[in-house]
Structure formats: C-alpha cells, structure tokens
Design an enzyme around this catalytic site. Sequence first.
Site, PDB file in Angstrom:
ATOM      1  N   CYS A 111      -6.001  -4.315  -6.475  1.00 55.60           N
ATOM      2  CA  CYS A 111      -5.352  -4.025  -5.187  1.00 55.60           C
ATOM      3  C   CYS A 111      -3.901  -3.680  -5.489  1.00 55.60           C
ATOM      4  O   CYS A 111      -3.623  -2.956  -6.437  1.00 55.60           O
ATOM      5  CB  CYS A 111      -5.494  -5.216  -4.245  1.00 55.60           C
ATOM      6  SG  CYS A 111      -4.803  -6.762  -4.907  1.00 55.60           S
ATOM      7  N   ARG A 133      -3.185   4.484   0.860  1.00 57.05           N
ATOM      8  CA  ARG A 133      -2.487   4.160  -0.390  1.00 57.05           C
ATOM      9  C   ARG A 133      -3.322   4.621  -1.588  1.00 57.05           C
ATOM     10  O   ARG A 133      -2.775   5.111  -2.581  1.00 57.05           O
ATOM     11  CB  ARG A 133      -2.201   2.661  -0.475  1.00 57.05           C
ATOM     12  CG  ARG A 133      -1.173   2.171   0.533  1.00 57.05           C
ATOM     13  CD  ARG A 133      -0.875   0.698   0.352  1.00 57.05           C
ATOM     14  NE  ARG A 133      -0.191   0.431  -0.906  1.00 57.05           N
ATOM     15  CZ  ARG A 133      -0.027  -0.790  -1.423  1.00 57.05           C
ATOM     16  NH1 ARG A 133      -0.543  -1.846  -0.807  1.00 57.05           N
ATOM     17  NH2 ARG A 133       0.614  -0.954  -2.559  1.00 57.05           N
TER      18      ARG A 133
END
Length: 275
Positions: A230, A172
């Site tokens: 995050c 990611r």
Amino acid sequence: MNAIISAPDLANELAGARPPVILDVRWQLGGPNLRPEYEKAHIPGAVFVDLDAELAGPAGSGGRHPLPDADAFGAVMRAAGVSADRAVVVYDGGLNWAAARAWWLLRWAGHPSVRVLDGGLAAWEGALTAEIPEPAPGTFEPAPGALPLLDADGAAALARTGLLLDARAAERYRGDVEPIDPVGGHIPGAVSAPTTENVAESGLFRTAAELTDRFKGLGATPDSEVGVYCGSGVSGAHQVLALAVAGIPAALYVGSWSEWSRDGDRPVATGPDPQ
C-alpha cells in the site's frame, strides 16, 4: 482462527471468565495523535497503542511506517498486558486500517490469537469509559516471522511470478494523483485492489464468501502466491486481513510505496494496467 470478531461476540467474551486483552489503536494518517479521544471514551479495559510511535520504526529510507524494533514492540505489548496464552482484540475508530496493522504485527511476531473488532469502535454498542486501566504486565516475547514478509526485491519478483496487490486508491495506483509520496504510479506488474472494497456500506467487512469472490476475480485463490503493498504498510495490512478472512494467505511488503518511490532506481508504472 477467525481474524475478526463482532461487537456482540466481543461483549460476551469480555463478560467471561478470561476476557481478551483489548488494544485501542485509533489513528489517522497525517492527523493529530488520537490518544486524547481514547482518554475521553474507550471500551472498558482497553489500552491505547500509538501506531506511529509503537507499531512502526522511525520513518526514513525504509518507508513511513517500517517495522518496529522487535524488542521495543515486545516491551509495548507486555506493558499493555499481552501474553501469548491470552487472546487479544484490537480496534480503531472504524476503518480498521490501524487495527489491522496491530493485528498483523502481533501475528507476524508469533502471537497465536489476535482478532480485529469488525467495524471498530463505531460498531460497539456497549458501555464506554474514561478510566485508564493499569494492566498487569504480560509475558509476550516476539518471535518474528510467523507471517510472510516481502522486501522491495521480493515484491518486484512476486509481481512477475505471482500476484502482487496494490491496496491504495485506484487514482494513486494509476498515478493520477500522489498526495503523500514523491512519485505517483505503481510497482510494475502489480494489480489494483483498493482496500476500501473489502468492506460494505455498513463499515463491516464483507462476508467471507464475498471476499473470496472479490479476490478470485483479481486472481487470488488459496493456492496462489499473493503479496500486498500500500502506501506504508497500514492499509496493506487490512488487505492481508481481508485475504485471511477469505482463507487466502498473503505476504505484506511493509515498506510499500513509501519505500519503493524513494528509490530512484526502482521502475514505476502508471495507468490502469499492471504493466
């Protein structure tokens, strides 16, 4: 204060004269609410707390899990029996992401003694119960600001002047895939540091020495200015917790990538390198 507690130590404290308040924060990203699992079996005395509804505000431009309203959060904690003069232990199903979010929020709101059960419910070897407790109301009043907090501009600046760690999976970070948010990639200048590397194969946190070495290799030391983000401020809280175990203070960007990626004016970097 230690940020984590082992299952045997928690069992000892629960048998003591003044046991800690226990919060069950079981949760799964994108999955159903896990209160039914709590109602089937939980650590005796534990009170269920819903991460999506009670440890975050409504999803929107501020991300998927923005900060909750401080007064509402305080009311939830008091209903769970939380007081500032009594220790709190939080646990989840084992990943400790949700438990770390509860730990971070309580510490940020000024509670002086909060620990995460290392390994979560999976590590607990004591009795479980289906009995739902009715705790006496606590007296905790949030005083936000006890832990450092970043907004989007602060995170961008720290990525240039200090160390900003990206706690998401490496794919990611690189932008290879993005299963949740609008855009793949990372904040320019941020360093990839997947949260999953904070724990051993046993599911327990790595030792303080191992975590110190891990973060030193990423450029983080007790004297560094460190921030973490995050996807939506959940696994990032786990990274802040791991850094605390290593003796390294760190700020959390709660909005994280779910906020950053919704702003088309924010730059996006891709690939394995920070820039």
